[in-house]
Design a protein around this motif. Structure first.
Motif, PDB file in Angstrom:
ATOM      1  N   LEU A  85       0.836  -0.964   0.107  1.00 24.36           N
ATOM      2  CA  LEU A  85       0.189  -0.058  -0.322  1.00 24.36           C
ATOM      3  C   LEU A  85       1.115   1.340  -0.161  1.00 24.36           C
ATOM      4  O   LEU A  85       1.737   1.495   0.440  1.00 24.36           O
ATOM      5  CB  LEU A  85      -0.983   0.185   1.262  1.00 24.36           C
ATOM      6  CG  LEU A  85      -2.202  -0.741   1.294  1.00 24.36           C
ATOM      7  CD1 LEU A  85      -2.638  -0.937   2.903  1.00 24.36           C
ATOM      8  CD2 LEU A  85      -3.566   0.029   0.182  1.00 24.36           C
ATOM      9  N   LEU A  86       0.627   2.049  -0.771  1.00 24.64           N
ATOM     10  CA  LEU A  86       1.148   3.701  -1.066  1.00 24.64           C
ATOM     11  C   LEU A  86       0.384   4.121  -0.086  1.00 24.64           C
ATOM     12  O   LEU A  86      -0.707   4.609  -0.572  1.00 24.64           O
ATOM     13  CB  LEU A  86       1.301   3.849  -2.001  1.00 24.64           C
ATOM     14  CG  LEU A  86       2.449   3.004  -2.994  1.00 24.64           C
ATOM     15  CD1 LEU A  86       2.362   3.972  -4.587  1.00 24.64           C
ATOM     16  CD2 LEU A  86       3.881   2.622  -2.460  1.00 24.64           C
ATOM     17  N   VAL A  87       0.789   5.149   0.850  1.00 23.81           N
ATOM     18  CA  VAL A  87      -0.267   5.592   1.912  1.00 23.81           C
ATOM     19  C   VAL A  87       0.089   7.017   2.331  1.00 23.81           C
ATOM     20  O   VAL A  87       1.372   7.789   3.269  1.00 23.81           O
ATOM     21  CB  VAL A  87       0.054   5.021   2.789  1.00 23.81           C
ATOM     22  CG1 VAL A  87      -1.518   5.594   3.979  1.00 23.81           C
ATOM     23  CG2 VAL A  87      -0.701   3.254   3.239  1.00 23.81           C
ATOM     24  N   PRO A  88      -0.388   7.912   1.434  1.00 24.42           N
ATOM     25  CA  PRO A  88       0.220   9.610   2.090  1.00 24.42           C
ATOM     26  C   PRO A  88      -0.415   9.743   3.420  1.00 24.42           C
ATOM     27  O   PRO A  88      -1.636   9.760   3.571  1.00 24.42           O
ATOM     28  CB  PRO A  88      -0.121  10.511   0.852  1.00 24.42           C
ATOM     29  CG  PRO A  88      -1.437   9.674   0.322  1.00 24.42           C
ATOM     30  CD  PRO A  88      -1.025   8.270   0.393  1.00 24.42           C
ATOM     31  N   TYR A  89       0.170  10.663   4.463  1.00 23.55           N
ATOM     32  CA  TYR A  89      -0.338  11.057   5.323  1.00 23.55           C
ATOM     33  C   TYR A  89       0.665  12.075   5.892  1.00 23.55           C
ATOM     34  O   TYR A  89       1.831  12.182   5.759  1.00 23.55           O
ATOM     35  CB  TYR A  89      -0.289   9.766   6.665  1.00 23.55           C
ATOM     36  CG  TYR A  89       1.001   8.949   6.999  1.00 23.55           C
ATOM     37  CD1 TYR A  89       1.608   9.841   8.053  1.00 23.55           C
ATOM     38  CD2 TYR A  89       2.338   8.193   6.255  1.00 23.55           C
ATOM     39  CE1 TYR A  89       2.533   9.748   8.474  1.00 23.55           C
ATOM     40  CE2 TYR A  89       3.764   7.992   6.553  1.00 23.55           C
ATOM     41  CZ  TYR A  89       3.952   8.690   7.733  1.00 23.55           C
ATOM     42  OH  TYR A  89       4.946   8.716   8.488  1.00 23.55           O
ATOM     43  N   GLU A  90      -0.057  13.033   7.173  1.00 20.96           N
ATOM     44  CA  GLU A  90       0.095  13.878   7.814  1.00 20.96           C
ATOM     45  C   GLU A  90       0.195  13.670   9.019  1.00 20.96           C
ATOM     46  O   GLU A  90       0.130  12.545   9.609  1.00 20.96           O
ATOM     47  CB  GLU A  90      -1.032  14.943   7.682  1.00 20.96           C
ATOM     48  CG  GLU A  90      -2.026  15.446   6.491  1.00 20.96           C
ATOM     49  CD  GLU A  90      -2.402  15.897   7.104  1.00 20.96           C
ATOM     50  OE1 GLU A  90      -3.398  16.858   8.007  1.00 20.96           O
ATOM     51  OE2 GLU A  90      -3.206  16.098   5.881  1.00 20.96           O
ATOM     52  N   ARG A  91       1.674  14.083   9.809  1.00 20.36           N
ATOM     53  CA  ARG A  91       2.179  14.056  11.143  1.00 20.36           C
ATOM     54  C   ARG A  91       2.331  15.051  11.722  1.00 20.36           C
ATOM     55  O   ARG A  91       3.160  15.879  10.810  1.00 20.36           O
ATOM     56  CB  ARG A  91       3.763  13.169  11.369  1.00 20.36           C
ATOM     57  CG  ARG A  91       3.806  13.389  12.332  1.00 20.36           C
ATOM     58  CD  ARG A  91       5.626  12.309  11.810  1.00 20.36           C
ATOM     59  NE  ARG A  91       6.150  12.603  13.066  1.00 20.36           N
ATOM     60  CZ  ARG A  91       6.604  11.676  14.384  1.00 20.36           C
ATOM     61  NH1 ARG A  91       5.581  11.240  13.829  1.00 20.36           N
ATOM     62  NH2 ARG A  91       7.289  11.521  15.486  1.00 20.36           N
ATOM     63  N   HIS A  92       1.202  14.930  12.423  1.00 19.14           N
ATOM     64  CA  HIS A  92       1.319  16.846  13.326  1.00 19.14           C
ATOM     65  C   HIS A  92       1.109  16.900  14.566  1.00 19.14           C
ATOM     66  O   HIS A  92       1.359  15.617  15.520  1.00 19.14           O
ATOM     67  CB  HIS A  92      -0.430  17.595  13.143  1.00 19.14           C
ATOM     68  CG  HIS A  92      -0.702  17.622  11.711  1.00 19.14           C
ATOM     69  ND1 HIS A  92      -1.662  18.063  11.622  1.00 19.14           N
ATOM     70  CD2 HIS A  92       0.350  18.144  10.794  1.00 19.14           C
ATOM     71  CE1 HIS A  92      -2.057  18.621  10.052  1.00 19.14           C
ATOM     72  NE2 HIS A  92      -1.037  17.938   9.900  1.00 19.14           N
ATOM     73  N   GLY A  93       2.473  17.367  14.996  1.00 13.18           N
ATOM     74  CA  GLY A  93       3.702  17.414  16.156  1.00 13.18           C
ATOM     75  C   GLY A  93       4.200  17.082  16.881  1.00 13.18           C
ATOM     76  O   GLY A  93       4.436  15.661  15.950  1.00 13.18           O
ATOM     77  N   PRO A  94       5.225  16.961  17.441  1.00 12.77           N
ATOM     78  CA  PRO A  94       6.331  16.174  18.216  1.00 12.77           C
ATOM     79  C   PRO A  94       5.406  15.626  18.877  1.00 12.77           C
ATOM     80  O   PRO A  94       4.996  16.191  19.838  1.00 12.77           O
ATOM     81  CB  PRO A  94       7.812  17.170  18.375  1.00 12.77           C
ATOM     82  CG  PRO A  94       6.959  18.625  18.619  1.00 12.77           C
ATOM     83  CD  PRO A  94       5.203  18.397  17.977  1.00 12.77           C
ATOM     84  N   ARG A  95       6.384  14.209  19.803  1.00 15.10           N
ATOM     85  CA  ARG A  95       6.150  14.500  21.332  1.00 15.10           C
ATOM     86  C   ARG A  95       7.483  14.360  21.834  1.00 15.10           C
ATOM     87  O   ARG A  95       9.287  13.607  21.458  1.00 15.10           O
ATOM     88  CB  ARG A  95       5.970  12.677  21.295  1.00 15.10           C
ATOM     89  CG  ARG A  95       5.486  11.928  22.221  1.00 15.10           C
ATOM     90  CD  ARG A  95       5.792  10.219  22.102  1.00 15.10           C
ATOM     91  NE  ARG A  95       5.367   9.741  23.747  1.00 15.10           N
ATOM     92  CZ  ARG A  95       4.857   8.811  24.202  1.00 15.10           C
ATOM     93  NH1 ARG A  95       4.858   7.212  23.111  1.00 15.10           N
ATOM     94  NH2 ARG A  95       4.876   8.152  25.043  1.00 15.10           N
ATOM     95  N   GLY A  96       7.644  15.370  22.883  1.00 16.01           N
ATOM     96  CA  GLY A  96       8.860  15.082  23.682  1.00 16.01           C
ATOM     97  C   GLY A  96       9.718  16.230  23.225  1.00 16.01           C
ATOM     98  O   GLY A  96       9.319  17.053  22.231  1.00 16.01           O
ATOM     99  N   MET A  97      10.323  16.386  23.703  1.00 13.40           N
ATOM    100  CA  MET A  97      11.558  17.832  23.449  1.00 13.40           C
ATOM    101  C   MET A  97      11.723  17.763  22.665  1.00 13.40           C
ATOM    102  O   MET A  97      12.820  18.264  21.423  1.00 13.40           O
ATOM    103  CB  MET A  97      12.014  18.887  24.848  1.00 13.40           C
ATOM    104  CG  MET A  97      11.120  19.505  25.842  1.00 13.40           C
ATOM    105  SD  MET A  97      10.233  20.468  25.356  1.00 13.40           S
ATOM    106  CE  MET A  97      11.254  21.623  24.403  1.00 13.40           C
ATOM    107  N   ALA A 111       4.071   6.433   2.955  1.00 13.68           N
ATOM    108  CA  ALA A 111       4.917   4.852   3.042  1.00 13.68           C
ATOM    109  C   ALA A 111       4.370   4.249   2.331  1.00 13.68           C
ATOM    110  O   ALA A 111       3.714   4.269   2.319  1.00 13.68           O
ATOM    111  CB  ALA A 111       3.987   4.625   4.910  1.00 13.68           C
ATOM    112  N   ALA A 112       5.480   3.113   1.944  1.00 15.13           N
ATOM    113  CA  ALA A 112       4.654   1.838   1.365  1.00 15.13           C
ATOM    114  C   ALA A 112       4.919   0.425   2.603  1.00 15.13           C
ATOM    115  O   ALA A 112       5.786   0.479   2.799  1.00 15.13           O
ATOM    116  CB  ALA A 112       6.511   1.469   0.559  1.00 15.13           C
ATOM    117  N   VAL A 113       3.261   0.041   2.518  1.00 11.98           N
ATOM    118  CA  VAL A 113       3.367  -0.752   3.388  1.00 11.98           C
ATOM    119  C   VAL A 113       3.017  -1.869   2.872  1.00 11.98           C
ATOM    120  O   VAL A 113       2.269  -2.526   2.044  1.00 11.98           O
ATOM    121  CB  VAL A 113       1.976  -0.750   4.627  1.00 11.98           C
ATOM    122  CG1 VAL A 113       1.650  -1.293   6.101  1.00 11.98           C
ATOM    123  CG2 VAL A 113       2.334   1.274   5.485  1.00 11.98           C
TER     124      VAL A 113
END
Length: 379
Positions: A85-97, A111-113
């Motif tokens: 699967l070729l999946v375009p996705y959004e990633r918003h915000g970091p986790r931790g400093m 992502a290629a899944v």
């Protein structure tokens, strides 16, 4: 000195030197560093180590995961012997400093899944803009093609590296259009069609990164399709399912005012019949059964509350032959991508941070995307 024997001789085989006392020698003792001085560097570093552990580790533990959301247009491809699967996705915000300091706050990635195992073959960053979308147009044996808000992007299927993008696509150059609506895929000719800034129509054959002018007849057909008004996105939502074998399927209120909804099939002649006896609460059809490459679907996907009192959501596959639920997975999102269908009839739809796969027999499998480690690297 040792005394002689009565005959005036020393003991045999001995010499006076053999009986001399050995010299007394005391080697100088090395300088002994006091223990507190040896520990001083460690003691000085200890506060910094503790602060770093609390600052980075503590902030990571108490911070929520970044928001992951699959974008509207996903796709299928083959990488070697693997279906992906070729999946375009959004990633918003970091986790931790640590991620806040060293990772981009906003990312759009592809992502290629592996559809069989869920393994991530590669995960490439496409953009760090706050609002930016990418749509998977088509894939050949070597390259995959994306229509993005920055223009056409060509990626290598083997590792996700960028082959060409924007004005770097040969034949487009400075005449490229930085918009998704300017690029479409023609499955009949297996070419990606592109609109140039001057209004010309160009074609890119699969597994090529070179655009060439289309012939006049093809240009006339595609000129109207490659326009901003034709490419306007239709947000997925609750609507009757079209294209299901033997007519359409929709959700209707239960007879007699009972709570919930039931599936109803409308035959080509207009006759309606209820599909099974199951009632769905707060329900809507997410995807229609879609015929692909000669395969007809016998299932529909329904998003619904778990029961009349439980508002948590699930997505379920329902057999149109029996009305039975053949697969169900919990979801935590109200946003859905458009569906993609593989030649064998497998259907995929993005739901929040997960892609749900429906096999031709109605089984459902959830494939999450966007998982990352402490440092923000996709894992």
């Amino acid at each position: 000195m040792m005394a002689k024997t009565p005959d005036g001789m020393y003991p045999p085989y001995q010499t006076p030197q053999a009986y001399q006392a050995p010299p007394v020698h005391f080697p100088a003792a090395p300088y002994d560093t006091p223990r507190f001085r040896r520990r001083l560097p460690i003691m000085l570093l200890l506060p910094f180590v503790l602060f770093a552990a609390l600052f980075f580790g503590g902030s990571y533990l108490i911070s929520p995961e970044p928001d992951i959301e699959v974008q509207p247009d996903i796709g299928f491809a083959s990488v070697g012997e693997r279906d992906v699967l070729l999946v375009p996705y959004e990633r918003h915000g970091p986790r931790g400093m640590f991620q806040l300091m060293f990772q981009d706050m906003f990312q759009v990635r592809l992502a290629a899944v592996d559809t069989a195992t869920g393994d991530v073959l590669w995960d490439s960053r496409l953009s760090d803009d706050l609002i930016w979308e990418a749509s998977v147009l088509a894939s050949g044996e070597r390259y995959t093609y994306l229509a993005t808000d920055s223009g056409l992007v060509v990626l290598d299927l083997a590792d996700g590296s960028t082959v060409a993008e924007g004005k770097g696509v040969e034949g487009l150059g400075d005449g490229f259009v930085a918009a998704r609506w300017a690029y479409r895929y023609d499955p009949d000719s297996r070419r990606v069609m592109a609109m140039s800034g001057t209004g010309g129509v160009l074609a890119i054959a699969l597994d090529s990164a070179t655009a060439t002018p289309a012939d006049p007849q093809t240009s006339a057909v595609w000129a109207s399709a490659l326009s901003e008004r034709e490419r306007a996105d239709i947000p997925p939502g609750t609507k009757p399912a079209a294209g299901v074998r033997d007519g359409q399927v929709a959700l209707r209120e239960r007879p007699g005012g009972a709570p919930g909804q039931v599936l109803v099939r409308t035959a080509p002649g207009g006759e309606q019949s209820q599909v099974g006896d199951l009632a769905f609460h707060g329900a809507g059809l997410v995807v229609d059964g879609t015929a692909a490459a000669g395969h007809s679907s016998d299932h529909v996907l329904v998003v619904h509350s778990r029961n009349v009192n439980d508002k948590d959501r699930s997505i379920s596959a329902v057999s149109l032959a029996t009305g039975a639920v053949t697969g169900s997975v919990p979801i935590d999102s109200h946003t859905f991508s458009r569906t993609a269908t593989r030649a064998d009839g497998t259907t995929a739809v993005g739901v929040g941070s997960t892609v749900v796969l429906m096999a031709p027999d109605g089984r459902l499998t959830a494939r999450p995307v966007g998982a990352s480690d402490f440092f923000g690297n996709v894992s």
